[in-house]
Design a protein around this motif. Structure first.
Motif, short mmCIF file in Angstrom:
data_model
loop_
_atom_site.label_atom_id
_atom_site.label_comp_id
_atom_site.label_asym_id
_atom_site.label_seq_id
_atom_site.Cartn_x
_atom_site.Cartn_y
_atom_site.Cartn_z
N GLY A 57 13.08 8.26 -19.63
CA GLY A 57 13.77 7.62 -18.52
C GLY A 57 12.82 7.29 -17.40
N LYS A 58 13.37 6.66 -16.37
CA LYS A 58 12.61 6.28 -15.18
C LYS A 58 13.48 6.55 -13.97
CE LYS A 58 10.54 2.32 -17.50
NZ LYS A 58 10.48 0.85 -17.52
N ILE A 59 12.85 6.98 -12.90
CA ILE A 59 13.53 7.10 -11.61
C ILE A 59 12.64 6.48 -10.54
CG2 ILE A 59 14.82 9.17 -12.27
CD1 ILE A 59 12.86 10.77 -10.47
N LYS A 60 13.24 6.17 -9.41
CA LYS A 60 12.48 5.72 -8.24
C LYS A 60 12.39 6.90 -7.28
CE LYS A 60 13.39 0.80 -8.18
NZ LYS A 60 13.89 -0.30 -7.35
N ARG A 61 11.18 7.32 -6.97
CA ARG A 61 11.02 8.48 -6.10
C ARG A 61 11.56 8.21 -4.69
NH1 ARG A 61 6.15 8.71 -3.14
NH2 ARG A 61 4.90 6.85 -3.39
N SER A 62 11.51 6.96 -4.25
CA SER A 62 12.02 6.62 -2.91
C SER A 62 13.52 6.86 -2.80
CB SER A 62 11.69 5.18 -2.54
OG SER A 62 12.30 4.27 -3.45
N ASP A 63 14.24 6.79 -3.93
CA ASP A 63 15.69 7.06 -3.93
C ASP A 63 15.98 8.50 -3.50
OD1 ASP A 63 16.23 4.49 -4.79
OD2 ASP A 63 16.64 5.07 -6.87
N TYR A 64 14.98 9.36 -3.62
CA TYR A 64 15.15 10.79 -3.28
C TYR A 64 14.36 11.18 -2.02
CZ TYR A 64 17.21 10.79 -7.85
OH TYR A 64 18.02 10.50 -8.91
N GLY A 65 13.98 10.18 -1.25
CA GLY A 65 13.28 10.46 0.00
C GLY A 65 11.81 10.79 -0.16
N LEU A 66 11.25 10.58 -1.34
CA LEU A 66 9.83 10.83 -1.57
C LEU A 66 9.09 9.51 -1.35
CD1 LEU A 66 10.16 12.97 -4.82
CD2 LEU A 66 9.90 13.78 -2.49
N THR A 67 8.74 9.26 -0.09
CA THR A 67 8.24 7.94 0.29
C THR A 67 6.78 7.92 0.75
OG1 THR A 67 9.09 8.26 2.52
CG2 THR A 67 10.54 7.12 0.94
N TRP A 68 6.11 9.08 0.76
CA TRP A 68 4.72 9.11 1.22
C TRP A 68 3.90 8.13 0.39
CZ3 TRP A 68 -0.07 9.65 -0.83
CH2 TRP A 68 -1.12 9.84 0.06
N ASN A 69 3.00 7.40 1.06
CA ASN A 69 2.11 6.47 0.38
C ASN A 69 0.98 6.09 1.29
OD1 ASN A 69 1.39 5.05 -1.95
ND2 ASN A 69 3.49 4.33 -2.23
N ALA A 70 0.03 5.35 0.75
CA ALA A 70 -1.09 4.81 1.53
C ALA A 70 -1.40 3.41 1.00
CB ALA A 70 -2.32 5.72 1.39
N PRO A 71 -1.56 2.44 1.91
CA PRO A 71 -1.88 1.08 1.46
C PRO A 71 -3.32 1.00 0.95
CG PRO A 71 -1.89 1.20 3.85
CD PRO A 71 -1.46 2.54 3.37
N LEU A 72 -3.53 0.09 0.00
CA LEU A 72 -4.87 -0.14 -0.53
C LEU A 72 -5.48 -1.37 0.13
CD1 LEU A 72 -4.18 0.41 -4.35
CD2 LEU A 72 -5.19 2.03 -2.72
N GLU A 73 -6.77 -1.34 0.30
CA GLU A 73 -7.50 -2.47 0.88
C GLU A 73 -7.25 -3.77 0.13
OE1 GLU A 73 -11.90 -2.53 1.15
OE2 GLU A 73 -11.62 -0.80 2.48
N THR A 74 -7.12 -3.66 -1.19
CA THR A 74 -6.95 -4.84 -2.05
C THR A 74 -5.50 -5.25 -2.21
OG1 THR A 74 -6.91 -3.36 -3.95
CG2 THR A 74 -9.04 -4.34 -3.37
N GLY A 75 -4.60 -4.60 -1.48
CA GLY A 75 -3.17 -4.85 -1.63
C GLY A 75 -2.56 -3.78 -2.52
N GLY A 76 -1.28 -3.63 -2.44
CA GLY A 76 -0.61 -2.59 -3.22
C GLY A 76 -0.66 -1.25 -2.50
N VAL A 77 -0.28 -0.21 -3.22
CA VAL A 77 -0.20 1.13 -2.64
C VAL A 77 -0.86 2.15 -3.56
CG1 VAL A 77 1.85 0.72 -1.23
CG2 VAL A 77 2.10 1.43 -3.63
N LEU A 78 -1.14 3.31 -3.01
CA LEU A 78 -1.82 4.37 -3.74
C LEU A 78 -0.97 4.92 -4.88
CD1 LEU A 78 -4.42 6.09 -3.70
CD2 LEU A 78 -3.19 7.73 -2.29
N VAL A 79 0.35 5.11 -4.63
CA VAL A 79 1.23 5.74 -5.61
C VAL A 79 2.47 4.85 -5.82
CG1 VAL A 79 2.55 7.83 -6.14
CG2 VAL A 79 0.49 8.01 -4.73
N SER A 80 2.76 4.52 -7.06
CA SER A 80 3.92 3.66 -7.34
C SER A 80 5.23 4.38 -7.05
CB SER A 80 3.91 3.18 -8.80
OG SER A 80 4.15 4.27 -9.68
#
Length: 177
Positions: free
Chosen positions: A139-162
């Motif tokens: 299965g798959k879940i979205k971590r943001s649905d559970y308030g797990l939203t920590w991340n860091a932007p990448l210089e090249t675009g996108g984010v550190l953790v999907s």
């Protein structure tokens, strides 16, 4: 056949996950401490009752610093939310597989999620004589649905953790006598 009680065989079961890191690769991990309550007829899971409980502090990605960060308030906040639970609410046969829907509770949030379960069948254990049943879960879940939203932007675009987390489980259970 009717539903029987099945006991989780922890030595032959595993809960793993993977998540995209830096948009270029996947990092895998597992939870080492978990338990389940299963009432099922392995020949027809549509009437099964399944409950899982995972000790979040048992997270293991093979990197102690990363594991400690995942246990922190940036992610799981295990001191406040030590468990992840799943309780089935409906099970539908879909070809050879089952769509198992239930309530996932994590980080103070409860949401319905659906997982694909494939039965591996039932055999008699030659060592113990016990009946054993095996199941593969995806299965798959979205971590943001559970308030797990920590991340860091990448210089090249996108984010550190999907946001998407893939979940794979291999479950072996023994029929209770």
């Amino acid at each position: 056949m009717t539903n029987s009680t099945w006991t989780l065989d922890k030595a032959h079961s595993e809960i793993e996950f993977s998540i995209r890191h830096m948009m270029i690769s996947r990092v895998k991990g597992a939870f080492r401490d978990f338990d389940a309550e299963i009432e099922a007829d392995p020949a027809d899971l549509t009437t099964a009752k399944i409950q899982f409980s995972i000790d979040i502090a048992s997270i293991d990605t093979g990197n102690e610093d990363r594991d400690n960060h995942l246990r922190s308030a940036d992610f799981f906040e295990v001191e406040k939310y030590p468990k992840l639970t799943f309780t089935s609410t409906s099970i539908e046969k879909q070809g050879d597989d089952y769509a198992v829907t239930g309530d996932v509770s994590m980080h103070g949030v409860t949401k319905p999620e659906t997982f694909t379960v494939t039965s591996g069948g039932v055999v008699k254990d030659p060592m113990s004589g016990a009946q054993k049943a095996g199941f593969s879960v995806e299965g798959k879940i979205k971590r943001s649905d559970y308030g797990l939203t920590w991340n860091a932007p990448l210089e090249t675009g996108g984010v550190l953790v999907s946001d998407e987390v893939k979940i794979n489980m291999e479950i072996q259970a023994s029929k209770a006598e």
